[in-house]
Scaffold this motif. Structure first.
Motif, PDB file in Angstrom:
ATOM      1  N   ALA A   1       0.836  -1.206   0.000  1.00  0.00           N
ATOM      2  CA  ALA A   1       0.000   0.000   0.000  1.00  0.00           C
ATOM      3  C   ALA A   1       0.871   1.257   0.000  1.00  0.00           C
TER       4      ALA A   1
ATOM      5  N   GLN B   1      -2.664  -0.767  -5.636  1.00  0.00           N
ATOM      6  CA  GLN B   1      -4.082  -0.560  -5.356  1.00  0.00           C
ATOM      7  C   GLN B   1      -4.869  -1.860  -5.282  1.00  0.00           C
TER       8      GLN B   1
ATOM      9  N   SER C   1      -4.886  -1.673   4.685  1.00  0.00           N
ATOM     10  CA  SER C   1      -4.111  -1.350   3.479  1.00  0.00           C
ATOM     11  C   SER C   1      -4.927  -0.507   2.504  1.00  0.00           C
TER      12      SER C   1
ATOM     13  N   MET D   1      -6.240  -1.577  -0.049  1.00  0.00           N
ATOM     14  CA  MET D   1      -6.141  -2.175  -1.383  1.00  0.00           C
ATOM     15  C   MET D   1      -7.346  -3.075  -1.646  1.00  0.00           C
TER      16      MET D   1
ATOM     17  N   GLN E   1     -12.658   0.578  -1.211  1.00  0.00           N
ATOM     18  CA  GLN E   1     -12.045  -0.745  -1.231  1.00  0.00           C
ATOM     19  C   GLN E   1     -13.088  -1.803  -1.571  1.00  0.00           C
TER      20      GLN E   1
END
Length: 146
Positions: free
Chosen positions: A47, A52, A74, A76, A115
């Motif tokens: 991250a 991503q 994170s 992500m 996310q």
């Protein structure tokens, strides 16, 4: 989009994904010398380096509270796949499912600022959709940290 591929994903998938997603950066952990790095250290480092999305075969990550928390922190997108078949046939089915789904998934992920958790379903000619997409802020799964 910058996509990091976990070490449990066959490195052979890397070149196929790069060809399918030429406008995106796709890296394998082995390329950046992170092979063997534990997920609890890998996720925040990825991250921080601007990744991503994280593609993995490790579905059990989501069952471990500390790893689910690390994924959430994170920010992500977490993309996972699994397969129920062993050997080369199972590997081929898993790779086919990932390769077929990733362009669609990336398109979906590019349209959100939030996310997402993605589970790529196995290849099945009778299935209309090849992946599940979850917004953990609206509908958190039971394994997602509260």
């Amino acid at each position: 989009m910058r996509i990091l591929i976990d070490e449990n994903v066959p490195v052979q998938m890397l070149e196929m994904l790069r060809r399918l997603l030429p406008e995106h950066e796709v890296r394998h952990v082995s390329e950046i010398k992170w092979a063997g790095k534990k997920d609890l250290a890998l996720l925040p480092d990825a991250a921080r380096r601007g990744f991503q999305a994280f593609l993995t075969k490790d579905g059990r990550q989501l069952e471990i509270p500390s790893e689910s928390a690390a994924i959430k922190k994170s920010g992500m997108h977490h993309i996972r796949f699994s397969h129920g078949h062993k050997g080369m046939a199972g590997l081929g089915l898993a790779m086919g499912a990932v390769i077929a789904a990733m362009p669609l998934i990336v398109r979906e992920l590019e349209e959100t600022d939030e996310q997402r958790l993605v589970h790529i379903k196995g290849l099945n000619p009778a299935t209309k959709h090849r992946f599940d997409l979850v917004d953990p802020a609206k509908s958190p799964p039971s394994y997602w940290p509260r």
